[in-house]
Design a protein around this motif. Structure first.
Motif, PDB file in Angstrom:
ATOM      1  N   ILE A 135       0.875  -1.227   0.108  1.00  0.00           N
ATOM      2  CA  ILE A 135       0.064  -0.104   0.133  1.00  0.00           C
ATOM      3  C   ILE A 135       0.684   1.333  -0.095  1.00  0.00           C
ATOM      4  O   ILE A 135       0.725   2.212  -0.743  1.00  0.00           O
ATOM      5  CB  ILE A 135      -0.984  -0.033   1.287  1.00  0.00           C
ATOM      6  CG1 ILE A 135      -1.860  -1.083   0.933  1.00  0.00           C
ATOM      7  CG2 ILE A 135      -1.641   1.342   1.379  1.00  0.00           C
ATOM      8  CD1 ILE A 135      -2.826  -1.176   2.389  1.00  0.00           C
ATOM      9  N   THR A 136       1.867   1.194   0.859  1.00  0.00           N
ATOM     10  CA  THR A 136       2.550   2.440   0.860  1.00  0.00           C
ATOM     11  C   THR A 136       3.790   2.655  -0.459  1.00  0.00           C
ATOM     12  O   THR A 136       3.499   3.689  -0.927  1.00  0.00           O
ATOM     13  CB  THR A 136       3.825   2.085   2.014  1.00  0.00           C
ATOM     14  OG1 THR A 136       3.274   2.001   3.252  1.00  0.00           O
ATOM     15  CG2 THR A 136       4.865   3.244   2.128  1.00  0.00           C
ATOM     16  N   ASN A 137       4.073   1.512  -1.200  1.00  0.00           N
ATOM     17  CA  ASN A 137       4.890   1.494  -2.510  1.00  0.00           C
ATOM     18  C   ASN A 137       3.805   2.110  -3.462  1.00  0.00           C
ATOM     19  O   ASN A 137       4.153   3.079  -4.070  1.00  0.00           O
ATOM     20  CB  ASN A 137       5.323   0.397  -2.678  1.00  0.00           C
ATOM     21  CG  ASN A 137       6.578  -0.065  -1.936  1.00  0.00           C
ATOM     22  OD1 ASN A 137       7.362   0.759  -1.562  1.00  0.00           O
ATOM     23  ND2 ASN A 137       6.992  -1.175  -1.953  1.00  0.00           N
ATOM     24  N   ARG A 138       2.610   1.480  -3.360  1.00  0.00           N
ATOM     25  CA  ARG A 138       1.736   2.079  -4.498  1.00  0.00           C
ATOM     26  C   ARG A 138       1.400   3.576  -4.257  1.00  0.00           C
ATOM     27  O   ARG A 138       1.044   4.326  -5.396  1.00  0.00           O
ATOM     28  CB  ARG A 138       0.413   1.308  -4.552  1.00  0.00           C
ATOM     29  CG  ARG A 138       0.731  -0.210  -5.183  1.00  0.00           C
ATOM     30  CD  ARG A 138      -0.314  -0.942  -4.847  1.00  0.00           C
ATOM     31  NE  ARG A 138      -0.250  -2.573  -5.217  1.00  0.00           N
ATOM     32  CZ  ARG A 138      -0.327  -2.906  -6.579  1.00  0.00           C
ATOM     33  NH1 ARG A 138      -0.697  -2.288  -7.471  1.00  0.00           N
ATOM     34  NH2 ARG A 138      -0.047  -4.336  -7.094  1.00  0.00           N
ATOM     35  N   PHE A 139       1.143   4.047  -3.187  1.00  0.00           N
ATOM     36  CA  PHE A 139       0.714   5.355  -2.661  1.00  0.00           C
ATOM     37  C   PHE A 139       2.008   6.224  -3.432  1.00  0.00           C
ATOM     38  O   PHE A 139       1.718   7.296  -3.982  1.00  0.00           O
ATOM     39  CB  PHE A 139       0.745   5.564  -1.012  1.00  0.00           C
ATOM     40  CG  PHE A 139       0.737   7.070  -0.793  1.00  0.00           C
ATOM     41  CD1 PHE A 139      -0.543   7.809  -0.846  1.00  0.00           C
ATOM     42  CD2 PHE A 139       1.882   7.596  -0.232  1.00  0.00           C
ATOM     43  CE1 PHE A 139      -0.476   8.868  -0.594  1.00  0.00           C
ATOM     44  CE2 PHE A 139       1.669   8.916   0.014  1.00  0.00           C
ATOM     45  CZ  PHE A 139       0.605   9.543   0.058  1.00  0.00           C
ATOM     46  N   TYR A 140       3.286   5.969  -2.988  1.00  0.00           N
ATOM     47  CA  TYR A 140       4.299   6.835  -3.653  1.00  0.00           C
ATOM     48  C   TYR A 140       4.483   6.635  -5.162  1.00  0.00           C
ATOM     49  O   TYR A 140       4.770   7.711  -5.924  1.00  0.00           O
ATOM     50  CB  TYR A 140       5.739   6.407  -2.974  1.00  0.00           C
ATOM     51  CG  TYR A 140       5.812   7.097  -1.777  1.00  0.00           C
ATOM     52  CD1 TYR A 140       6.267   8.521  -1.322  1.00  0.00           C
ATOM     53  CD2 TYR A 140       5.504   6.276  -0.308  1.00  0.00           C
ATOM     54  CE1 TYR A 140       6.270   8.983  -0.294  1.00  0.00           C
ATOM     55  CE2 TYR A 140       5.543   6.999   0.906  1.00  0.00           C
ATOM     56  CZ  TYR A 140       6.037   8.352   1.057  1.00  0.00           C
ATOM     57  OH  TYR A 140       6.142   9.080   2.243  1.00  0.00           O
TER      58      TYR A 140
END
Length: 743
Positions: A135-140
């Motif tokens: 989720i964090t990676n896709r957000f960035y």
């Protein structure tokens, strides 16, 4: 695709037509406009509207863009996993990471993956951690960053070795290389199982290029860090007490312990006959009546190794007379009443003083041995008698006292936890935690030194792998001098952003308590400590020449070469000559391997692309506050004087939905594979699909303990179905009729 269509500002004529709509429809339009963009109704949804209403609404259809979709509002549970797999394959999920790495942008976000342990099936804790990272990676990525994320696995260590050996008969006859081969094969199988699960959960990564701590290049980088720390004086070898696992025959670090709060010890009250009275008590003890120092311990088996009795400086100590026997005892003034009650007697206080210096007493079981009375700040008044039996080979504080006063640190216990020959014929070959403990208690009784024995329930360290009790035992080990690193580490850590902020205090406290880190292990499956020993003297040989040669070989062949190659190929004549030696045959290879926390703690040196780079984020569970977060920090600060991370995010553990720990016996263990694909009985364990698993993570408060179970999963599924229903046409959502370029 619909979401990429250009927004058009409605014309004045169209806005008039909206205003002219019937009141009910105008209310719906205003309500829907407040939601901004969303997927709009499919033709199937429109066909469900009554004919009259459909005709009434059709005149307003061209006031908004109405993309059509064949996606159903929801799927039957049994079709959900199949549809997800089809979507993953057709939409090229596996290519997304490579695609975004090729983007032309200077902004990069690096999330360094803490390596999960390759010793079992993927579990719900993995799901929480990996999905949070995704989720964090896709957000960035959606913010325009190029994401750097390399998944990895922690592949060495005792748990893997033990599990691999549990599949084999005749373990005692296996060579180190046979053990290593079986452990490697076991780890590789576990990695493939976990990798398949992570891909199924939709984790965005290049799964063909991961790091594993048993890869040759990884091991070579690890040895480079080891030598840098050794060369700077942060790593040394010493003989001192360490946490020792008799069940695993190896030393362990504090991070590898778990504490059993219900451990039962056999505690004893015993007396040490006074040989030399402290000067301040001489006038009271005229010699007419013998006196003894009163001591309490929960580890009677350590008494044969006693070298002293410690007291708290500047504290009051009393001479008391026992109402039952008439004997005189010395103990802390604050512990007189509680000790008398424990011994079921009464004490009459004869005198009190604040210094026991220059006194000594006789060892309770070994004739002729003298145990001096020594001051020590680790003595407490919360339990016992305020006087502490001191065995330097079996206690960290005891060892410090012995070092200061130059007392011997003789260990009478072998690697398996049995008394050695040096302990005497009455104790030799007896297990110190079982029959050896009983034998010492009998010896105390026979010598007239035992006053009372009782069971004592308290917190006690266990080996977290074998689940068996630990002992503290002196041996020659390799250590990181964390005392010389931690001040810098604490300062560096204060500049790291920690979420939640309360976690930073816990790491600082753990660092503050840590004076050394034992990094050597007496096992076969691991990265060898690249040191040679002189056969006669045991002197260590390691220098820039020896390490350079070993690293070159390891990079090409892996650390198996340490066991398979002759010493002549690992150690050069030039290196021996530089060290003042004469011949390679005078040396032997060391057999210790590095602690797996050192393995994983040096992952930054392999994964980060630039030697001076710091990861933007480390994201792991709260158990890593004393584990990977800390070992990574210590190794990076020691070699680079900086933290390997800019931000730490710490999440909680997964529990059953009632807040209880997951247990097979309770039947509340949640298997991610069963969550996605369903169990044998779909009425009991329905297939939810990966979307529900991901939704569960996304909607949870991950900074506390995260609950999961049927009720939680059903709620997550219902939430997704509601969202799908909104998007698929049960409620029409239209773009706001505001600026030209949209909501």
């Amino acid at each position: 695709r619909a979401c990429r269509l250009p927004l058009r500002s409605p014309s004045a004529e169209r806005r008039k037509r909206v205003v002219a709509a019937p009141p009910r429809l105008r209310a719906q339009l205003r309500l829907r406009a407040a939601g901004g963009w969303a997927r709009l109704a499919a033709s199937e949804a429109n066909s469900r509207q009554p004919a009259a209403e459909s005709r009434e609404d059709s005149q307003y259809r061209d006031t908004v863009l109405l993309p059509r979709s064949r996606f159903p509002a929801q799927l039957p549970g049994r079709l959900q996993p199949e549809t997800e797999l089809e979507t993953q394959q057709k939409c090229g999920f596996s290519e997304l990471y490579s695609w975004q790495r090729q983007r032309k942008t200077k902004q990069e976000f690096c999330l360094h993956d803490g390596p999960p342990y390759a010793n079992g099936e993927p579990h719900v804790g993995h799901a929480l951690n990996k999905i949070l990272k995704d989720i964090t990676n896709r957000f960035y990525m959606m913010r325009g960053y190029k994401v750097h994320y390399v998944p990895g696995w922690d592949c060495h260590g005792l748990p893997i070795e033990l599990k691999a050996l549990s599949e084999v008969k005749g373990v005692a006859n296996l060579s180190p290389m046979e053990i290593r081969q079986r452990a490697r094969e076991f780890a590789e199988r576990a990695i493939e199982k976990q990798r398949s699960a992570f891909v199924r959960w939709g984790i965005m990564a290049d799964w063909a290029n991961c790091y594993r701590t048993f890869d040759g290049k990884y091991e070579a980088n690890q040895l480079r860090v080891f030598y840098k720390m050794y060369d700077k004086g942060f790593i040394y070898r010493d003989y001192k007490p360490v946490f020792w696992s008799p069940s695993a025959n190896t030393a362990l670090a504090e991070a590898e312990l778990e504490y059993n709060e219900q451990h039962v010890s056999r505690s004893v009250y015993m007396k040490f006959p006074l040989l030399k009275s402290p000067p301040k008590l001489t006038s009271v003890l005229d010699g007419s009546s013998p006196a003894s120092v009163l001591v309490w311990t929960t580890q009677p088996w350590t008494v044969p190794a006693n070298q002293a009795v410690c007291y708290m400086p500047d504290s009051a100590y009393s001479i008391v007379k026992c109402a039952t026997t008439g004997e005189y005892f010395i103990l802390a003034a604050d512990r007189v009443e509680s000790t008398a009650a424990a011994l079921d007697t009464q004490f009459e206080v004869m005198s009190t003083c604040e210094d026991l210096a220059d006194g000594s007493c006789a060892h309770p079981t070994i004739p002729g041995r003298v145990s001096p009375l020594l001051p020590a700040n680790h003595v407490t008044m919360t339990k016992g008698t305020g006087l502490v039996h001191t065995a330097p080979a079996h206690g960290m504080e005891d060892y410090n006292v012995a070092s200061h006063h130059q007392l011997p640190t003789d260990c009478l216990v072998d690697e398996g936890g049995f008394f050695t020959e040096a302990a005497g014929p009455e104790l030799q070959n007896k297990n110190v935690l079982e029959e050896g403990n009983e034998a010492v208690i009998q010896m105390l009784q026979a010598a007239g030194s035992l006053l009372k024995e009782e069971k004592y329930v308290h917190s006690y360290p266990y080996d977290w792998r074998t689940k068996k009790p630990m002992i503290v035992r002196a041996s020659k080990q390799w250590f990181v001098n964390t005392a010389s690193i931690k001040a810098t580490a604490q300062e560096v850590l204060k500049k790291v952003k920690v979420i939640p902020t309360s976690a930073v205090n816990r790491i600082l406290e753990m660092l503050d308590r840590r004076t050394f880190w034992c990094i050597s292990r007496q096992r076969s499956w691991g990265v060898p400590i690249p040191v040679f020993y002189q056969k006669d003297t045991g002197e260590c040989l390691i220098n820039s020449e020896t390490i350079a040669n070993v690293i070159k070989i390891v990079e090409q062949q892996g650390t198996d070469a340490w066991w398979t190659l002759p010493i002549e190929q690992l150690l050069s004549k030039e290196a021996v000559a530089k060290a003042g030696g004469h011949d390679i045959s005078d040396y032997v290879k060391g057999q210790d391997v590095l602690d797996i926390w050192f393995d994983s703690g040096t992952s930054w040196a392999h994964v980060l692309e630039d030697a001076e780079q710091r990861a933007d984020l480390y994201l792991e569970g709260k158990d890593q506050l004393g584990g990977w977060f800390q070992s990574s920090l210590l190794t990076s600060v020691a070699t680079r004087k900086k933290a390997p991370y800019k931000t730490l995010v710490v999440h909680g553990f997964t529990l059953g939905e009632k807040g209880e720990k997951m247990s097979k016996s309770i039947g509340n263990v949640v298997d991610p594979d069963v969550v996605i694909n369903g169990g044998e009985d779909h009425t009991k364990d329905p297939p939810y699909g990966a979307d529900v698993l991901r939704w569960w993570v996304a909607e949870s408060n991950v900074f506390t303990e995260v609950l999961i179970g049927p009720v939680v999963l059903n709620a997550a599924r219902d939430d997704i179905n509601k969202q799908n229903a909104l998007a698929a046409g049960d409620t029409l959502l239209i773009p706001q009729a505001l600026p030209a370029h949209g909501a």
